[in-house]
Design a protein around this motif. Structure first.
Motif, mmCIF file in Angstrom:
data_model
loop_
_atom_site.group_PDB
_atom_site.id
_atom_site.type_symbol
_atom_site.label_atom_id
_atom_site.label_comp_id
_atom_site.label_asym_id
_atom_site.label_seq_id
_atom_site.Cartn_x
_atom_site.Cartn_y
_atom_site.Cartn_z
ATOM 1 N N MET A 1 4.910 5.135 18.646
ATOM 2 C CA MET A 1 5.420 4.239 17.632
ATOM 3 C C MET A 1 6.764 4.766 17.120
ATOM 4 S SD MET A 1 3.259 1.780 16.600
ATOM 5 C CE MET A 1 1.636 1.310 17.103
ATOM 6 N N LYS A 2 7.520 3.878 16.606
ATOM 7 C CA LYS A 2 8.848 4.235 16.103
ATOM 8 C C LYS A 2 8.785 4.649 14.636
ATOM 9 C CE LYS A 2 10.776 2.908 19.923
ATOM 10 N NZ LYS A 2 11.168 3.861 20.889
ATOM 11 N N ARG A 3 9.741 5.446 14.226
ATOM 12 C CA ARG A 3 9.783 5.931 12.847
ATOM 13 C C ARG A 3 10.087 4.835 11.844
ATOM 14 N NH1 ARG A 3 11.879 11.930 12.616
ATOM 15 N NH2 ARG A 3 10.845 11.697 10.624
ATOM 16 N N TRP A 4 10.694 3.762 12.280
ATOM 17 C CA TRP A 4 11.137 2.711 11.366
ATOM 18 C C TRP A 4 10.045 1.709 11.036
ATOM 19 C CZ3 TRP A 4 10.512 -1.544 14.316
ATOM 20 C CH2 TRP A 4 10.657 -1.403 15.690
ATOM 21 N N LEU A 5 8.854 1.844 11.601
ATOM 22 C CA LEU A 5 7.801 0.867 11.338
ATOM 23 C C LEU A 5 7.279 0.940 9.900
ATOM 24 C CD1 LEU A 5 5.736 0.830 14.635
ATOM 25 C CD2 LEU A 5 7.253 -0.932 13.745
ATOM 26 N N ARG A 6 7.125 2.132 9.371
ATOM 27 C CA ARG A 6 6.646 2.240 7.985
ATOM 28 C C ARG A 6 7.638 1.642 6.983
ATOM 29 N NH1 ARG A 6 3.656 8.111 7.694
ATOM 30 N NH2 ARG A 6 1.875 7.486 8.935
ATOM 31 N N PRO A 7 8.933 1.944 7.103
ATOM 32 C CA PRO A 7 9.872 1.286 6.185
ATOM 33 C C PRO A 7 9.882 -0.234 6.332
ATOM 34 C CG PRO A 7 10.894 3.211 7.157
ATOM 35 C CD PRO A 7 9.588 3.017 7.849
ATOM 36 N N ILE A 8 9.697 -0.730 7.540
ATOM 37 C CA ILE A 8 9.652 -2.189 7.731
ATOM 38 C C ILE A 8 8.427 -2.764 7.024
ATOM 39 C CG2 ILE A 8 9.203 -3.983 9.455
ATOM 40 C CD1 ILE A 8 11.207 -2.594 11.241
ATOM 41 N N LEU A 9 7.307 -2.084 7.087
ATOM 42 C CA LEU A 9 6.113 -2.538 6.378
ATOM 43 C C LEU A 9 6.366 -2.557 4.873
ATOM 44 C CD1 LEU A 9 3.324 -0.633 8.331
ATOM 45 C CD2 LEU A 9 3.688 -3.105 8.273
ATOM 46 N N LEU A 10 7.002 -1.519 4.366
ATOM 47 C CA LEU A 10 7.306 -1.456 2.939
ATOM 48 C C LEU A 10 8.249 -2.595 2.534
ATOM 49 C CD1 LEU A 10 7.246 -0.078 0.168
ATOM 50 C CD2 LEU A 10 9.163 1.317 0.965
ATOM 51 N N VAL A 11 9.299 -2.782 3.300
ATOM 52 C CA VAL A 11 10.271 -3.835 2.979
ATOM 53 C C VAL A 11 9.617 -5.205 3.044
ATOM 54 C CG1 VAL A 11 12.382 -4.971 3.802
ATOM 55 C CG2 VAL A 11 12.301 -2.497 3.597
ATOM 56 N N SER A 12 8.736 -5.422 4.007
ATOM 57 C CA SER A 12 8.071 -6.725 4.108
ATOM 58 C C SER A 12 7.209 -6.990 2.879
ATOM 59 C CB SER A 12 7.240 -6.815 5.387
ATOM 60 O OG SER A 12 6.166 -5.907 5.349
ATOM 61 N N TYR A 13 6.518 -5.973 2.376
ATOM 62 C CA TYR A 13 5.711 -6.168 1.176
ATOM 63 C C TYR A 13 6.597 -6.389 -0.045
ATOM 64 C CZ TYR A 13 2.304 -5.849 -2.468
ATOM 65 O OH TYR A 13 1.541 -6.148 -3.558
ATOM 66 N N VAL A 14 7.671 -5.632 -0.151
ATOM 67 C CA VAL A 14 8.577 -5.796 -1.288
ATOM 68 C C VAL A 14 9.197 -7.191 -1.286
ATOM 69 C CG1 VAL A 14 10.766 -4.978 -2.276
ATOM 70 C CG2 VAL A 14 9.013 -3.339 -1.576
ATOM 71 N N LEU A 15 9.527 -7.713 -0.115
ATOM 72 C CA LEU A 15 10.065 -9.069 -0.033
ATOM 73 C C LEU A 15 9.022 -10.111 -0.456
ATOM 74 C CD1 LEU A 15 12.160 -8.909 3.252
ATOM 75 C CD2 LEU A 15 13.000 -9.081 0.895
ATOM 76 N N ALA A 16 7.778 -9.924 -0.028
ATOM 77 C CA ALA A 16 6.715 -10.853 -0.424
ATOM 78 C C ALA A 16 6.510 -10.799 -1.936
ATOM 79 C CB ALA A 16 5.415 -10.515 0.304
#
Length: 67
Positions: free
Chosen positions: A1-16
């Protein structure tokens, strides 16, 4: 897995969450509309955010620590 997946998950929740807050501030009448189960849209959206938080947390935990 890539290192950027956790930040993408965080950003997706913050956007929601941000979208929920934006609707709360800009169009509170939308949140007062009836939703399924005898609740209103605000309650359904709030529970949806809680559910999304659990999904994001489990997905983040499934990503190996080293990336």
């Amino acid at each position: 897995m890539k290192r950027w997946l956790r930040p993408i998950l965080l950003v997706s929740y913050v956007l929601a969450y941000g979208a929920f807050i934006a609707v709360t501030v800009l169009a509170p009448d939308v949140l007062a509309r009836p939703a399924a189960g005898g609740s209103n849209v605000a309650g359904a959206a709030g529970l949806g955010l809680i559910g999304l938080a659990f999904v994001v947390a489990v997905a983040a935990l499934a990503i190996p620590e080293g990336g």
